[in-house]
Motif scaffolding. Structure first.
Motif, PDB file in Angstrom:
ATOM      1  N   GLU A   2       0.823  -1.186   0.000  1.00  0.00           N
ATOM      2  CA  GLU A   2       0.000   0.000   0.000  1.00  0.00           C
ATOM      3  C   GLU A   2       0.866   1.249   0.000  1.00  0.00           C
ATOM      4  O   GLU A   2       2.053   1.201   0.311  1.00  0.00           O
ATOM      5  N   ILE A   3       0.295   2.349  -0.359  1.00  0.00           N
ATOM      6  CA  ILE A   3       1.004   3.611  -0.359  1.00  0.00           C
ATOM      7  C   ILE A   3       0.200   4.640   0.386  1.00  0.00           C
ATOM      8  O   ILE A   3      -1.021   4.560   0.462  1.00  0.00           O
ATOM      9  N   ASP A   4       0.893   5.603   0.974  1.00  0.00           N
ATOM     10  CA  ASP A   4       0.250   6.678   1.710  1.00  0.00           C
ATOM     11  C   ASP A   4       0.069   7.851   0.769  1.00  0.00           C
ATOM     12  O   ASP A   4       1.030   8.467   0.332  1.00  0.00           O
ATOM     13  N   LEU A   5      -1.160   8.147   0.430  1.00  0.00           N
ATOM     14  CA  LEU A   5      -1.438   9.199  -0.533  1.00  0.00           C
ATOM     15  C   LEU A   5      -1.343  10.588   0.076  1.00  0.00           C
ATOM     16  O   LEU A   5      -1.522  11.580  -0.611  1.00  0.00           O
ATOM     17  N   ASN A   6      -1.065  10.679   1.383  1.00  0.00           N
ATOM     18  CA  ASN A   6      -0.919  11.986   2.012  1.00  0.00           C
ATOM     19  C   ASN A   6       0.480  12.554   1.830  1.00  0.00           C
ATOM     20  O   ASN A   6       0.748  13.686   2.227  1.00  0.00           O
ATOM     21  N   HIS A   7       1.379  11.783   1.293  1.00  0.00           N
ATOM     22  CA  HIS A   7       2.755  12.247   1.140  1.00  0.00           C
ATOM     23  C   HIS A   7       3.206  12.038  -0.299  1.00  0.00           C
ATOM     24  O   HIS A   7       2.763  11.119  -0.972  1.00  0.00           O
ATOM     25  N   ALA A 102      -4.259   2.603  -0.499  1.00  0.00           N
ATOM     26  CA  ALA A 102      -4.822   1.747  -1.541  1.00  0.00           C
ATOM     27  C   ALA A 102      -4.145   0.389  -1.500  1.00  0.00           C
ATOM     28  O   ALA A 102      -2.922   0.301  -1.408  1.00  0.00           O
ATOM     29  N   ASN A 103      -4.953  -0.661  -1.542  1.00  0.00           N
ATOM     30  CA  ASN A 103      -4.445  -2.027  -1.550  1.00  0.00           C
ATOM     31  C   ASN A 103      -3.806  -2.312  -2.898  1.00  0.00           C
ATOM     32  O   ASN A 103      -4.459  -2.220  -3.943  1.00  0.00           O
ATOM     33  N   ARG A 104      -2.546  -2.668  -2.887  1.00  0.00           N
ATOM     34  CA  ARG A 104      -1.806  -2.904  -4.119  1.00  0.00           C
ATOM     35  C   ARG A 104      -2.362  -4.088  -4.908  1.00  0.00           C
ATOM     36  O   ARG A 104      -2.289  -4.120  -6.138  1.00  0.00           O
ATOM     37  N   GLU A 105      -2.970  -5.047  -4.216  1.00  0.00           N
ATOM     38  CA  GLU A 105      -3.416  -6.260  -4.876  1.00  0.00           C
ATOM     39  C   GLU A 105      -4.671  -6.051  -5.715  1.00  0.00           C
ATOM     40  O   GLU A 105      -4.857  -6.714  -6.731  1.00  0.00           O
ATOM     41  N   ASN A 106      -5.571  -5.150  -5.292  1.00  0.00           N
ATOM     42  CA  ASN A 106      -6.844  -5.024  -6.008  1.00  0.00           C
ATOM     43  C   ASN A 106      -7.324  -3.587  -6.147  1.00  0.00           C
ATOM     44  O   ASN A 106      -8.447  -3.357  -6.577  1.00  0.00           O
ATOM     45  N   ASP A 107      -6.489  -2.609  -5.772  1.00  0.00           N
ATOM     46  CA  ASP A 107      -6.829  -1.185  -5.880  1.00  0.00           C
ATOM     47  C   ASP A 107      -7.969  -0.760  -4.955  1.00  0.00           C
ATOM     48  O   ASP A 107      -8.484   0.346  -5.080  1.00  0.00           O
ATOM     49  N   GLU A 108      -8.384  -1.624  -4.039  1.00  0.00           N
ATOM     50  CA  GLU A 108      -9.419  -1.238  -3.085  1.00  0.00           C
ATOM     51  C   GLU A 108      -8.863  -0.162  -2.157  1.00  0.00           C
ATOM     52  O   GLU A 108      -7.806  -0.334  -1.548  1.00  0.00           O
ATOM     53  N   VAL A 109      -9.559   0.955  -2.065  1.00  0.00           N
ATOM     54  CA  VAL A 109      -9.082   2.038  -1.212  1.00  0.00           C
ATOM     55  C   VAL A 109      -9.516   1.804   0.230  1.00  0.00           C
ATOM     56  O   VAL A 109     -10.550   1.194   0.494  1.00  0.00           O
ATOM     57  N   GLY A 260     -10.410  -6.757   0.960  1.00  0.00           N
ATOM     58  CA  GLY A 260     -10.346  -5.327   0.701  1.00  0.00           C
ATOM     59  C   GLY A 260      -9.192  -4.669   1.412  1.00  0.00           C
ATOM     60  O   GLY A 260      -8.565  -3.747   0.887  1.00  0.00           O
ATOM     61  N   LEU A 261      -8.882  -5.142   2.621  1.00  0.00           N
ATOM     62  CA  LEU A 261      -7.715  -4.666   3.345  1.00  0.00           C
ATOM     63  C   LEU A 261      -6.531  -5.559   3.012  1.00  0.00           C
ATOM     64  O   LEU A 261      -6.695  -6.758   2.782  1.00  0.00           O
ATOM     65  N   PRO A 262      -5.323  -5.014   2.987  1.00  0.00           N
ATOM     66  CA  PRO A 262      -4.148  -5.829   2.647  1.00  0.00           C
ATOM     67  C   PRO A 262      -3.835  -6.856   3.729  1.00  0.00           C
ATOM     68  O   PRO A 262      -4.287  -6.747   4.876  1.00  0.00           O
ATOM     69  N   ASP A 263      -3.041  -7.861   3.362  1.00  0.00           N
ATOM     70  CA  ASP A 263      -2.675  -8.919   4.301  1.00  0.00           C
ATOM     71  C   ASP A 263      -1.927  -8.369   5.509  1.00  0.00           C
ATOM     72  O   ASP A 263      -1.949  -8.976   6.585  1.00  0.00           O
ATOM     73  N   SER A 264      -1.253  -7.236   5.343  1.00  0.00           N
ATOM     74  CA  SER A 264      -0.530  -6.647   6.468  1.00  0.00           C
ATOM     75  C   SER A 264      -1.477  -6.239   7.582  1.00  0.00           C
ATOM     76  O   SER A 264      -1.068  -6.068   8.730  1.00  0.00           O
ATOM     77  N   LYS A 286      -3.957   5.665  28.009  1.00  0.00           N
ATOM     78  CA  LYS A 286      -4.232   6.976  27.424  1.00  0.00           C
ATOM     79  C   LYS A 286      -3.256   7.305  26.292  1.00  0.00           C
ATOM     80  O   LYS A 286      -2.730   8.401  26.189  1.00  0.00           O
ATOM     81  N   SER A 287      -3.037   6.283  25.447  1.00  0.00           N
ATOM     82  CA  SER A 287      -2.125   6.433  24.307  1.00  0.00           C
ATOM     83  C   SER A 287      -2.899   6.274  23.003  1.00  0.00           C
ATOM     84  O   SER A 287      -4.085   5.932  22.994  1.00  0.00           O
ATOM     85  N   MET A 288      -2.240   6.499  21.874  1.00  0.00           N
ATOM     86  CA  MET A 288      -2.881   6.453  20.572  1.00  0.00           C
ATOM     87  C   MET A 288      -2.962   5.026  20.044  1.00  0.00           C
ATOM     88  O   MET A 288      -2.175   4.164  20.419  1.00  0.00           O
ATOM     89  N   PHE A 289      -3.926   4.794  19.154  1.00  0.00           N
ATOM     90  CA  PHE A 289      -4.016   3.530  18.438  1.00  0.00           C
ATOM     91  C   PHE A 289      -4.488   3.819  17.023  1.00  0.00           C
ATOM     92  O   PHE A 289      -4.997   4.905  16.727  1.00  0.00           O
ATOM     93  N   THR A 290      -4.298   2.856  16.123  1.00  0.00           N
ATOM     94  CA  THR A 290      -4.683   3.041  14.724  1.00  0.00           C
ATOM     95  C   THR A 290      -5.729   2.013  14.329  1.00  0.00           C
ATOM     96  O   THR A 290      -5.741   0.880  14.838  1.00  0.00           O
ATOM     97  N   VAL A 291      -6.603   2.412  13.424  1.00  0.00           N
ATOM     98  CA  VAL A 291      -7.591   1.496  12.853  1.00  0.00           C
ATOM     99  C   VAL A 291      -7.548   1.658  11.340  1.00  0.00           C
ATOM    100  O   VAL A 291      -7.477   2.770  10.823  1.00  0.00           O
ATOM    101  N   SER A 292      -7.561   0.535  10.645  1.00  0.00           N
ATOM    102  CA  SER A 292      -7.625   0.536   9.182  1.00  0.00           C
ATOM    103  C   SER A 292      -8.971  -0.007   8.766  1.00  0.00           C
ATOM    104  O   SER A 292      -9.425  -1.024   9.300  1.00  0.00           O
ATOM    105  N   TYR A 293      -9.616   0.642   7.831  1.00  0.00           N
ATOM    106  CA  TYR A 293     -10.953   0.206   7.450  1.00  0.00           C
ATOM    107  C   TYR A 293     -11.287   0.648   6.039  1.00  0.00           C
ATOM    108  O   TYR A 293     -10.716   1.596   5.507  1.00  0.00           O
ATOM    109  N   SER A 294     -12.215  -0.067   5.437  1.00  0.00           N
ATOM    110  CA  SER A 294     -12.734   0.304   4.128  1.00  0.00           C
ATOM    111  C   SER A 294     -13.772   1.402   4.321  1.00  0.00           C
ATOM    112  O   SER A 294     -14.569   1.351   5.259  1.00  0.00           O
TER     113      SER A 294
END
Length: 304
Positions: A2-7, A102-109, A260-264, A286-294
């Motif tokens: 995947e690539i980060d489109l913000n940079h 974007a998922n490199r395997e199927n272009d699913e954002v 839709g989400l990559p294997d990572s 009281k720390s940060m966490f990340t969530v990936s979702y379609s």
């Protein structure tokens, strides 16, 4: 992958995004710098018109159950008897960062949000002082595209469009709006088009105006694109032309891929309980966490 489109995409990154890792394929990485703003509109076009994303600094309500169900839908492993870690069904969070991917395997954002939990707000009214202090404006990194009204058309592919012996038939008005002008004085007006996809990969097509009655077609290069992207009838293809004339290309699948989400994100058997474990730990520390979702799933609700 995947690539980060913000940079901006660096030369090293772009070299890694050749189709199937083969730099000799028809889809080649661009050698010119890629600006994140160029792909912001494309990402939103592929995500669909109903997609709404928060900005940095916004307050959202995160839904652990929705997050778990979304991960389970993309995971090859069964979803049952998952621990909930005694998480509250609705968790107030402040958005720290937004990444459009974007998922490199199927272009699913998909999207990756970095959230800072504010559990002390749970159970308080939305007009309470604690909540009002959290309601801050975005910090300028708007996840929504600017109102540049790009030249764009979207077409659902027909059986003829996906045939290996045919080409892509483009409506005349769409071709004249999005593509460079043809010289209609020629007997068979034609030109070469170069369009970049979500990964910064260039695809080359022969654009020709021919037939009886005459029509716009993409011929040479189109069947390779269809094959390598595994497109089928019912999928949609989008072309966008920026104000600088650069042509961009995206797809929307007729049906959402299971992965839709990559294997990572979903490839490990323990990823489902681990996802909620990280959220539980983030709340307790009281720390940060990340969530990936379609964007087709709703795992949060934007409050401001």
């Amino acid at each position: 992958m995947e690539i980060d489109l913000n940079h901006p995409v660096t030369e090293v990154e772009k070299n890694a995004f050749c189709t199937n890792g083969d730099s000799s394929s028809s889809g080649n990485s661009s050698s010119s710098p890629v600006s994140s703003s160029i792909y912001l509109e494309l990402w939103h076009a592929c995500a669909g018109p109903l997609t709404s994303l928060p900005n940095k600094g916004n307050v959202v309500v995160y839904f652990p159950q929705g997050h778990l169900e979304q991960l389970a839908s993309s995971s090859p492993f069964p979803y049952r008897n998952m621990p909930n870690f005694d998480l509250h069904p609705q968790i107030f969070c402040k958005v720290v960062n937004v990444q459009l991917l974007a998922n490199r395997e199927n272009d699913e954002v998909y999207t990756r949000l970095t959230l800072l939990p504010r559990p002390e707000v749970v159970g308080q009214g939305l007009e309470s002082k604690e909540f009002q202090e959290l309601r801050v404006d975005g910090e300028g990194d708007d996840a929504s595209p600017t109102k540049s009204t790009p030249h764009m058309f979207c077409k659902t592919l027909t059986a003829s469009d996906t045939s290996t012996h045919g080409g892509f038939s483009v409506p005349r008005r769409a071709a004249e709006d999005c593509f460079p002008s043809l010289d209609y004085k020629q007997q068979r007006p034609s030109q070469e088009l170069v369009a970049k996809d979500l990964h910064g990969v260039e695809w080359k097509f022969r654009h020709i105006y021919r037939g009886q009655p005459r029509r716009h077609l993409l011929t040479t290069g189109w069947s390779i694109f269809v094959s390598q992207k595994n497109l089928v009838s019912g999928d949609a293809v989008l072309f966008l032309r920026g104000e600088d004339g650069e042509l961009r290309l995206g797809i929307r699948r007729a049906g959402r891929p299971r992965n839709g989400l990559p294997d990572s994100v979903t490839g490990k058997q323990n990823s489902l309980p681990r996802a909620l474990s990280l959220v539980s730990n983030a709340i307790s520390t009281k720390s940060m966490f990340t969530v990936s979702y379609s964007p087709r799933y709703q795992i949060y609700h934007k409050l401001n």
